[in-house]
Design a protein around this motif. Sequence first.
Motif, PDB file in Angstrom:
ATOM      1  N   LEU A 123      72.976   4.749 -24.369  1.00 46.87           N
ATOM      2  CA  LEU A 123      72.138   4.132 -25.401  1.00 46.87           C
ATOM      3  C   LEU A 123      72.595   4.541 -26.799  1.00 46.87           C
ATOM      4  N   PRO A 124      72.513   3.608 -27.753  1.00 47.22           N
ATOM      5  CA  PRO A 124      72.899   3.943 -29.124  1.00 47.22           C
ATOM      6  C   PRO A 124      71.932   4.956 -29.747  1.00 47.22           C
ATOM      7  N   GLU A 125      72.408   5.617 -30.789  1.00 44.65           N
ATOM      8  CA  GLU A 125      71.581   6.591 -31.500  1.00 44.65           C
ATOM      9  C   GLU A 125      70.297   5.919 -31.987  1.00 44.65           C
ATOM     10  N   GLY A 126      69.196   6.631 -31.854  1.00 43.50           N
ATOM     11  CA  GLY A 126      67.905   6.110 -32.313  1.00 43.50           C
ATOM     12  C   GLY A 126      67.141   5.322 -31.261  1.00 43.50           C
ATOM     13  N   ILE A 127      67.773   5.062 -30.122  1.00 39.77           N
ATOM     14  CA  ILE A 127      67.121   4.346 -29.016  1.00 39.77           C
ATOM     15  C   ILE A 127      66.973   5.320 -27.862  1.00 39.77           C
ATOM     16  N   GLN A 128      65.763   5.466 -27.356  1.00 43.72           N
ATOM     17  CA  GLN A 128      65.533   6.353 -26.222  1.00 43.72           C
ATOM     18  C   GLN A 128      65.097   5.548 -24.997  1.00 43.72           C
ATOM     19  N   LEU A 129      65.527   6.036 -23.842  1.00 47.44           N
ATOM     20  CA  LEU A 129      65.035   5.472 -22.596  1.00 47.44           C
ATOM     21  C   LEU A 129      63.602   5.930 -22.438  1.00 47.44           C
ATOM     22  N   HIS A 130      62.689   5.001 -22.270  1.00 49.18           N
ATOM     23  CA  HIS A 130      61.269   5.317 -22.137  1.00 49.18           C
ATOM     24  C   HIS A 130      60.852   5.376 -20.671  1.00 49.18           C
ATOM     25  N   ALA A 131      61.271   4.368 -19.887  1.00 50.18           N
ATOM     26  CA  ALA A 131      60.834   4.298 -18.493  1.00 50.18           C
ATOM     27  C   ALA A 131      61.761   3.411 -17.682  1.00 50.18           C
ATOM     28  N   LEU A 132      61.792   3.706 -16.382  1.00 52.75           N
ATOM     29  CA  LEU A 132      62.467   2.858 -15.403  1.00 52.75           C
ATOM     30  C   LEU A 132      61.508   2.617 -14.261  1.00 52.75           C
ATOM     31  N   LYS A 133      61.565   1.429 -13.719  1.00 52.25           N
ATOM     32  CA  LYS A 133      60.815   1.106 -12.502  1.00 52.25           C
ATOM     33  C   LYS A 133      61.806   0.445 -11.555  1.00 52.25           C
ATOM     34  N   LEU A 134      61.991   1.068 -10.387  1.00 56.02           N
ATOM     35  CA  LEU A 134      62.894   0.528  -9.381  1.00 56.02           C
ATOM     36  C   LEU A 134      62.064   0.063  -8.197  1.00 56.02           C
ATOM     37  N   GLN A 135      61.975  -1.236  -8.043  1.00 57.49           N
ATOM     38  CA  GLN A 135      61.187  -1.835  -6.970  1.00 57.49           C
ATOM     39  C   GLN A 135      62.093  -2.102  -5.782  1.00 57.49           C
ATOM     40  N   GLU A 136      61.752  -1.455  -4.650  1.00 56.58           N
ATOM     41  CA  GLU A 136      62.557  -1.567  -3.435  1.00 56.58           C
ATOM     42  C   GLU A 136      62.092  -2.735  -2.560  1.00 56.58           C
ATOM     43  N   THR A 137      60.795  -2.919  -2.478  1.00 61.28           N
ATOM     44  CA  THR A 137      60.205  -4.037  -1.731  1.00 61.28           C
ATOM     45  C   THR A 137      59.098  -4.633  -2.599  1.00 61.28           C
ATOM     46  N   ALA A 138      58.456  -5.672  -2.107  1.00 64.75           N
ATOM     47  CA  ALA A 138      57.381  -6.317  -2.869  1.00 64.75           C
ATOM     48  C   ALA A 138      56.225  -5.356  -3.143  1.00 64.75           C
ATOM     49  N   THR A 139      56.097  -4.314  -2.316  1.00 62.82           N
ATOM     50  CA  THR A 139      54.937  -3.418  -2.467  1.00 62.82           C
ATOM     51  C   THR A 139      55.310  -1.956  -2.692  1.00 62.82           C
ATOM     52  N   SER A 140      56.597  -1.663  -2.886  1.00 58.79           N
ATOM     53  CA  SER A 140      57.028  -0.262  -3.009  1.00 58.79           C
ATOM     54  C   SER A 140      58.004  -0.089  -4.162  1.00 58.79           C
ATOM     55  N   TYR A 141      57.732   0.916  -5.008  1.00 67.20           N
ATOM     56  CA  TYR A 141      58.629   1.189  -6.122  1.00 67.20           C
ATOM     57  C   TYR A 141      58.543   2.644  -6.553  1.00 67.20           C
ATOM     58  N   ALA A 142      59.571   3.067  -7.298  1.00 70.23           N
ATOM     59  CA  ALA A 142      59.614   4.402  -7.888  1.00 70.23           C
ATOM     60  C   ALA A 142      59.695   4.223  -9.401  1.00 70.23           C
ATOM     61  N   GLU A 143      59.038   5.119 -10.135  1.00 68.95           N
ATOM     62  CA  GLU A 143      59.062   5.062 -11.587  1.00 68.95           C
ATOM     63  C   GLU A 143      59.549   6.369 -12.179  1.00 68.95           C
ATOM     64  N   TRP A 144      60.226   6.280 -13.312  1.00 70.81           N
ATOM     65  CA  TRP A 144      60.712   7.422 -14.065  1.00 70.81           C
ATOM     66  C   TRP A 144      60.233   7.239 -15.496  1.00 70.81           C
ATOM     67  N   PHE A 145      59.627   8.295 -16.079  1.00 69.75           N
ATOM     68  CA  PHE A 145      59.175   8.259 -17.467  1.00 69.75           C
ATOM     69  C   PHE A 145      59.799   9.410 -18.239  1.00 69.75           C
ATOM     70  N   ALA A 146      60.345   9.136 -19.394  1.00 71.87           N
ATOM     71  CA  ALA A 146      60.959  10.172 -20.236  1.00 71.87           C
ATOM     72  C   ALA A 146      59.951  11.275 -20.565  1.00 71.87           C
ATOM     73  N   SER A 147      58.707  10.898 -20.817  1.00 73.16           N
ATOM     74  CA  SER A 147      57.691  11.877 -21.217  1.00 73.16           C
ATOM     75  C   SER A 147      57.404  12.903 -20.130  1.00 73.16           C
ATOM     76  N   GLU A 148      57.745  12.584 -18.892  1.00 75.35           N
ATOM     77  CA  GLU A 148      57.511  13.490 -17.772  1.00 75.35           C
ATOM     78  C   GLU A 148      58.789  14.215 -17.337  1.00 75.35           C
ATOM     79  N   ASN A 149      59.880  13.999 -18.080  1.00 74.62           N
ATOM     80  CA  ASN A 149      61.177  14.567 -17.682  1.00 74.62           C
ATOM     81  C   ASN A 149      61.923  15.168 -18.855  1.00 74.62           C
ATOM     82  N   LYS A 150      61.247  16.028 -19.578  1.00 79.63           N
ATOM     83  CA  LYS A 150      61.887  16.663 -20.738  1.00 79.63           C
ATOM     84  C   LYS A 150      62.465  17.996 -20.378  1.00 79.63           C
TER      85      LYS A 150
END
Length: 150
Positions: A123-150
């Motif tokens: 990512l360029p300077e000044g832009i931060q990754l805030h969150a990712l959501k990886l959906q594996e199936t229609a009803t199942s996913y994993a999420e990643w949040f920057a605020s929880e991973n410092k």
Amino acid sequence: MSNIRITKQFSFETGHALYGYDGKCRNVHGHSYKLSVTVIGTPNSDSNHVKFGMVIDFSDLKKIVKEEIVDVFDHATVFNKNTPHVELAKELADRGHNVLLVAYQPTSEMMVIDFAEKIKARLPEGIQLHALKLQETATSYAEWFASENK
């Protein structure tokens, strides 16, 4: 100026097997993954700049995620590099299949951690990754949040 979050969504097809797992997912199988990438930043305030009003051009974010994730994982089969499936992985690779050997169990949880590190590095300077959501199936996913991973 205000911080703004923008999100771009991606999809890709990936196979995997979970080494040592006690259920059906120990077998090679695949998913139609959906990945949502959210970044945060302030919109460009230079009225003479071609990216005026943008946090990041969606096409720039697309280029990063496509190169780091989609082009690598789409139609690949992912195995933990310590798996007993290593011989199967070699056989598939020898037959021209796209095989990835990774240093983690290829669950949605571990994949999203891997993806976060790869995207953050680009990512360029000044832009931060805030969150990712990886959906594996229609009803199942994993999420990643920057605020929880410092």
